[in-house]
Design a protein around this motif. Structure first.
Motif, PDB file in Angstrom:
ATOM      1  N   LEU A   7      47.042  40.585  23.446  1.00 35.48           N
ATOM      2  CA  LEU A   7      46.401  39.317  23.099  1.00 35.48           C
ATOM      3  C   LEU A   7      44.911  39.401  23.389  1.00 35.48           C
ATOM      4  N   MET A   8      44.532  39.964  24.545  1.00 32.19           N
ATOM      5  CA  MET A   8      43.117  40.121  24.880  1.00 32.19           C
ATOM      6  C   MET A   8      42.428  41.109  23.939  1.00 32.19           C
ATOM      7  N   PHE A   9      43.157  42.102  23.469  1.00 29.47           N
ATOM      8  CA  PHE A   9      42.633  43.029  22.462  1.00 29.47           C
ATOM      9  C   PHE A   9      42.218  42.259  21.212  1.00 29.47           C
ATOM     10  N   GLN A  10      43.029  41.293  20.824  1.00 27.91           N
ATOM     11  CA  GLN A  10      42.650  40.465  19.672  1.00 27.91           C
ATOM     12  C   GLN A  10      41.437  39.603  20.003  1.00 27.91           C
ATOM     13  N   MET A  11      41.486  38.943  21.138  1.00 31.25           N
ATOM     14  CA  MET A  11      40.413  38.011  21.494  1.00 31.25           C
ATOM     15  C   MET A  11      39.081  38.717  21.698  1.00 31.25           C
ATOM     16  N   GLY A  12      39.121  39.892  22.338  1.00 27.17           N
ATOM     17  CA  GLY A  12      37.886  40.581  22.686  1.00 27.17           C
ATOM     18  C   GLY A  12      37.383  41.565  21.653  1.00 27.17           C
ATOM     19  N   SER A  13      38.276  42.015  20.757  1.00 24.04           N
ATOM     20  CA  SER A  13      37.886  43.057  19.804  1.00 24.04           C
ATOM     21  C   SER A  13      38.119  42.656  18.356  1.00 24.04           C
ATOM     22  N   ILE A  14      39.368  42.359  17.989  1.00 25.69           N
ATOM     23  CA  ILE A  14      39.643  42.072  16.578  1.00 25.69           C
ATOM     24  C   ILE A  14      38.848  40.875  16.082  1.00 25.69           C
ATOM     25  N   GLY A  15      38.938  39.758  16.773  1.00 18.76           N
ATOM     26  CA  GLY A  15      38.225  38.567  16.312  1.00 18.76           C
ATOM     27  C   GLY A  15      36.727  38.764  16.199  1.00 18.76           C
TER      28      GLY A  15
END
Length: 209
Positions: free
Chosen positions: A100-108
């Motif tokens: 989830l943090m991978f999405q929040m910090g990188s993907i988004g």
């Protein structure tokens, strides 16, 4: 009842999909960011950072209303409220939370910058276009490897990590990507797209007042 303030963006769709998946009753209030409605005082009272989505749960902890902004925080809150899409087992739970943090910090952030410099920036800056397009490619490679090991992003089962990432990743072609290079990501995108609650979440704004 949960009041959801949102618009048809990847971050907005996270909240739409999560509420549909959990079955919680909610009222969806449109915040047209194209018209600047996120800067209205009544919305800033809910989210001082003037971003969607935001929620007000009238039946929050202790039976009292709670206001939340930031899509990741909303997903965690709704998962804990319902006991769905975030495992109770600590090891599996942290697997989901790290992705989830991978999405929040990188993907988004990286997808957002790629979209901006490729599509809406007043001046096309080759360095910026290449930098963020290449970073999206790198992130897809990370996900491609992940999906060789696991059917879902954060766990062996569908979770809030998938709900967070999917609305961004499903349109990767718009960010300069050739999805033939990422067959496992493509499979994951298609699998989630078939979920009825995901389909309802994508169309939620069509039913809102």
């Amino acid at each position: 009842m949960i009041d959801l303030y949102s618009w048809a963006t990847p971050n907005g769709h996270k909240a739409h999909i999560m509420l549909e998946e959990t079955g919680l009753p909610y009222r969806l209030h449109k915040v047209d960011i194209g018209k600047g409605e996120q800067f209205r005082p009544e919305f800033l009272a809910i989210n001082p950072n003037n971003k969607i989505p935001a929620i007000v749960d009238q039946d929050g902890p202790g039976g009292k209303p709670i206001t939340l902004f930031e899509s990741g925080a909303i997903l965690i809150y709704l998962a804990e409220k319902t006991g769905k899409f975030l495992p109770a087992d600590k090891r599996r739970r942290y697997d989901v939370l790290q992705w989830l943090m991978f999405q929040m910090g990188s993907i988004g952030p990286m997808y957002g910058q790629a979209w901006h410099f490729r599509s809406v920036a007043p001046e096309r800056i080759p360095y910026a276009v290449d930098r963020y397009t290449n970073e999206v490619t790198r992130l897809l490679r990370v996900m491609e490897q992940r999906f060789k090991e696991s059917p879902y992003l954060g766990d062996k089962e569908f979770s809030i990590a998938d709900i967070a990432a999917w609305p961004w990743v499903k349109g990767s072609e718009k960010y300069g990507q050739d999805m033939r290079d990422f067959p496992n990501v493509t499979r994951w995108i298609a699998t989630i797209a078939e979920r009825p609650a995901v389909q309802r979440g994508l169309n939620a704004l069509l039913k809102a007042a």
